[in-house]
Design a protein around this motif. Structure first.
Motif, PDB file in Angstrom:
ATOM      1  N   UNK A   9      -0.977  -5.607  -1.964  1.00  0.00           N
ATOM      2  CA  UNK A   9       0.078  -4.616  -1.812  1.00  0.00           C
ATOM      3  C   UNK A   9      -0.496  -3.296  -1.361  1.00  0.00           C
ATOM      4  N   UNK A  10       0.380  -2.386  -1.049  1.00  0.00           N
ATOM      5  CA  UNK A  10      -0.060  -1.047  -0.684  1.00  0.00           C
ATOM      6  C   UNK A  10       0.937  -0.027  -1.205  1.00  0.00           C
ATOM      7  N   UNK A  11       0.418   1.122  -1.540  1.00  0.00           N
ATOM      8  CA  UNK A  11       1.252   2.258  -1.915  1.00  0.00           C
ATOM      9  C   UNK A  11       0.520   3.510  -1.461  1.00  0.00           C
ATOM     10  N   UNK A  12       1.195   4.624  -1.453  1.00  0.00           N
ATOM     11  CA  UNK A  12       0.574   5.868  -0.999  1.00  0.00           C
ATOM     12  C   UNK A  12      -0.618   6.262  -1.869  1.00  0.00           C
ATOM     13  N   UNK A  13      -0.547   5.944  -3.161  1.00  0.00           N
ATOM     14  CA  UNK A  13      -1.599   6.339  -4.099  1.00  0.00           C
ATOM     15  C   UNK A  13      -2.591   5.229  -4.414  1.00  0.00           C
ATOM     16  N   UNK A  14      -2.250   3.982  -4.091  1.00  0.00           N
ATOM     17  CA  UNK A  14      -3.087   2.855  -4.475  1.00  0.00           C
ATOM     18  C   UNK A  14      -2.766   2.354  -5.875  1.00  0.00           C
ATOM     19  N   UNK A  15      -1.732   2.908  -6.476  1.00  0.00           N
ATOM     20  CA  UNK A  15      -1.283   2.501  -7.810  1.00  0.00           C
ATOM     21  C   UNK A  15      -0.012   1.670  -7.681  1.00  0.00           C
TER      22      UNK A  15
END
Length: 67
Positions: free
Chosen positions: A37-43
């Motif tokens: 997965x991916x998110x802007x924060x890596x969380x």
């Protein structure tokens, strides 16, 4: 994200990165049944949690007749 049950079985995990696009060398190094997965924060966020539940965890439950 890692998920396990009391019998000691582990569902495939999901790794979350902060890349805009996950590089091919990274995705090639992750086992095929794991989630990426991916998110802007890596969380983990709501979108990546939903992606994990629908694309990784639910199929694992169905394959193992644990639902």
């Amino acid at each position: 994200m890692v998920t396990a049950n009391t019998a000691g079985s582990f569902a495939p995990p999901m790794i979350v990165f902060s890349y805009e696009r996950v590089p091919s060398y990274v995705s090639a190094s992750v086992p095929s049944n794991w989630g990426i997965g991916r998110s802007d924060t890596g969380w983990m966020c709501g979108a990546t949690f939903f992606e994990y539940i629908t694309n990784i965890f639910l199929p694992w439950l169905q394959e193992n007749n644990t639902y």
